[in-house]
Design an enzyme around this catalytic site. Structure first.
Site, PDB file in Angstrom:
ATOM      1  N   ASP A 196       0.846  -1.204   0.000  1.00 23.43           N
ATOM      2  CA  ASP A 196       0.000   0.000   0.000  1.00 23.43           C
ATOM      3  C   ASP A 196       0.881   1.254   0.000  1.00 23.43           C
ATOM      4  O   ASP A 196       2.068   1.196   0.347  1.00 23.43           O
ATOM      5  CB  ASP A 196      -0.895  -0.009   1.251  1.00 23.43           C
ATOM      6  CG  ASP A 196      -2.092   0.929   1.122  1.00 23.43           C
ATOM      7  OD1 ASP A 196      -2.226   1.625   0.092  1.00 23.43           O
ATOM      8  OD2 ASP A 196      -2.907   0.966   2.075  1.00 23.43           O
ATOM      9  N   LYS A 225      -1.725   7.678   6.834  1.00 20.63           N
ATOM     10  CA  LYS A 225      -2.487   7.153   5.715  1.00 20.63           C
ATOM     11  C   LYS A 225      -3.931   7.668   5.809  1.00 20.63           C
ATOM     12  O   LYS A 225      -4.347   8.177   6.820  1.00 20.63           O
ATOM     13  CB  LYS A 225      -2.487   5.612   5.736  1.00 20.63           C
ATOM     14  CG  LYS A 225      -1.101   5.040   5.424  1.00 20.63           C
ATOM     15  CD  LYS A 225      -1.113   3.526   5.282  1.00 20.63           C
ATOM     16  CE  LYS A 225      -2.182   2.983   4.425  1.00 20.63           C
ATOM     17  NZ  LYS A 225      -2.267   3.560   3.056  1.00 20.63           N
ATOM     18  N   GLY A 245      -5.377   9.592   3.112  1.00 18.45           N
ATOM     19  CA  GLY A 245      -5.657  10.674   2.176  1.00 18.45           C
ATOM     20  C   GLY A 245      -6.735  10.281   1.174  1.00 18.45           C
ATOM     21  O   GLY A 245      -7.490  11.123   0.695  1.00 18.45           O
ATOM     22  N   GLY A 246      -6.810   8.997   0.891  1.00 20.29           N
ATOM     23  CA  GLY A 246      -7.833   8.483  -0.021  1.00 20.29           C
ATOM     24  C   GLY A 246      -9.049   7.936   0.702  1.00 20.29           C
ATOM     25  O   GLY A 246      -9.882   7.254   0.089  1.00 20.29           O
ATOM     26  N   GLU A 287      -7.740  -0.165   5.439  1.00 24.16           N
ATOM     27  CA  GLU A 287      -6.291  -0.334   5.301  1.00 24.16           C
ATOM     28  C   GLU A 287      -5.677  -0.807   6.617  1.00 24.16           C
ATOM     29  O   GLU A 287      -4.798  -1.675   6.631  1.00 24.16           O
ATOM     30  CB  GLU A 287      -5.654   0.985   4.863  1.00 24.16           C
ATOM     31  CG  GLU A 287      -6.001   1.348   3.426  1.00 24.16           C
ATOM     32  CD  GLU A 287      -5.542   2.731   3.001  1.00 24.16           C
ATOM     33  OE1 GLU A 287      -5.428   2.950   1.799  1.00 24.16           O
ATOM     34  OE2 GLU A 287      -5.306   3.591   3.869  1.00 24.16           O
ATOM     35  N   LYS A 294       6.938  11.856   0.123  1.00 29.05           N
ATOM     36  CA  LYS A 294       6.264  11.350   1.326  1.00 29.05           C
ATOM     37  C   LYS A 294       7.202  11.203   2.527  1.00 29.05           C
ATOM     38  O   LYS A 294       6.753  10.970   3.647  1.00 29.05           O
ATOM     39  CB  LYS A 294       5.615   9.984   1.027  1.00 29.05           C
ATOM     40  CG  LYS A 294       4.731   9.940  -0.219  1.00 29.05           C
ATOM     41  CD  LYS A 294       3.511  10.805  -0.080  1.00 29.05           C
ATOM     42  CE  LYS A 294       2.581  10.789  -1.285  1.00 29.05           C
ATOM     43  NZ  LYS A 294       1.886   9.555  -1.553  1.00 29.05           N
TER      44      LYS A 294
HETATM   45  C1  5RP Z   1      -5.592   5.905   0.957  1.00 21.43           C
HETATM   46  C2  5RP Z   1      -4.190   5.984   1.386  1.00 21.43           C
HETATM   47  C3  5RP Z   1      -3.144   6.080   0.331  1.00 21.43           C
HETATM   48  O1  5RP Z   1      -2.265   5.026   0.472  1.00 21.43           O
HETATM   49  C4  5RP Z   1      -2.428   7.387   0.481  1.00 21.43           C
HETATM   50  O2  5RP Z   1      -3.372   8.443   0.442  1.00 21.43           O
HETATM   51  C5  5RP Z   1      -1.388   7.577  -0.624  1.00 21.43           C
HETATM   52  O3  5RP Z   1      -2.041   7.756  -1.835  1.00 21.43           O
HETATM   53  P1  5RP Z   1      -1.257   7.893  -3.195  1.00 21.43           P
HETATM   54  O4  5RP Z   1      -0.626   6.574  -3.490  1.00 21.43           O
HETATM   55  O5  5RP Z   1      -2.347   8.252  -4.187  1.00 21.43           O
HETATM   56  O6  5RP Z   1      -0.230   8.991  -3.067  1.00 21.43           O
HETATM   57  O7  5RP Z   1      -3.859   5.960   2.542  1.00 21.43           O
HETATM   58  O8  5RP Z   1      -6.461   5.973   2.045  1.00 21.43           O
END
Ligand code: 5RP
Length: 220
Positions: free
Chosen positions: A82, A95, A97-98, A104, A122
């Site tokens: 992930d 974690k 952001g999505g 997760e 990151k």
């Molecule tokens: C989703 C997450 C993602 O892993 C995190 O936001 C990173 O996203 P990306 O790979 O688009 O940069 O925690 O809930």
């Protein structure tokens, strides 16, 4: 190398951890999407089933022909792959952001190894510049916000977002997270909090970070 190139490079590097014939845990986000796409190209027919951390990843996996099973159908698996929004030297992560943080955290908890795949933006020394996502029960929004303010943050309800579990998310701005393990416990102890986006009590085992010079590995 663009940020997206870095994401694809680490997704490719993570394929080395995939064990043919075994169930695989799969994360969510743009980096995880690269991983899923590459998995489809290189591991079609060789992964018996995946456990997914979101409806979006489940759809993408199924479109590529992978079987996606319920978490209740397995006790554990070797690998969970992930992305993350931030990671620090101890390999603790932010974690969510999505908005997939709850699944997760659950899906990664059953994996022997958490393989985190990220672009170079990151990496931080101290987490908190990225607003910390906290999934909550809606009726507790005001009370949880007050408690998060007491912990030193500025809570902001994420507008127009509901998680796969039907809950809102509060993003906590202005934190300087010097002890992520303690803060994760404090936030998850607030009544009404479903999940805190800190992954510190169970950090990544390996972080693969994309850079202009290639993939850099931390941990493991
Ligand atoms: C989703 C997450 C993602 O892993 C995190 O936001 C990173 O996203 P990306 O790979 O688009 O940069 O925690 O809930």
């Amino acid at each position: 190398m663009s940020v997206d190139d870095q994401k694809r490079a680490v997704a490719e590097a993570a394929l080395e951890f995939v064990r043919p014939g075994e169930v695989l845990g799969v994360g969510t986000g743009s980096t995880a999407n690269h991983f899923i796409d590459l998995l489809g190209e290189r591991f079609a027919g060789r992964v018996p089933a995946c456990v997914s951390s979101s409806e979006a990843s489940t759809d993408r996996l199924r479109e590529l022909g992978f079987k996606v099973i319920e978490l209740a159908e397995v006790d554990s698996y070797s690998i969970y792959v992930d992305g993350a929004d931030e990671f620090e030297p101890g390999l603790a992560m932010i974690k969510g952001g999505g908005a997939a943080l709850t699944s997760e955290k659950i899906v990664s908890s059953l994996a022997e190894q958490f393989i985190c795949i990220v672009d170079a933006s990151k990496r931080v020394d101290v987490m908190g510049a990225f607003p910390l996502p906290v999934e909550i029960i809606g009726m507790a929004a005001r009370a949880v916000s007050r408690a998060l303010t007491d912990l030193g943050g500025e809570p902001v309800l994420r507008e127009g977002v509901v998680t796969d579990h039907g809950n809102p998310i509060i993003d906590v701005h202005g934190m300087r997270i010097t002890d992520p393990v303690v803060l994760e416990g404090e936030i998850e102890a607030i009544p009404g909090v479903v999940t805190c986006g800190l992954f510190a009590r169970r950090p990544a085992d390996v972080v693969l970070m994309g850079t202009d010079q290639g993939v850099q590995r931390f941990g493991g």
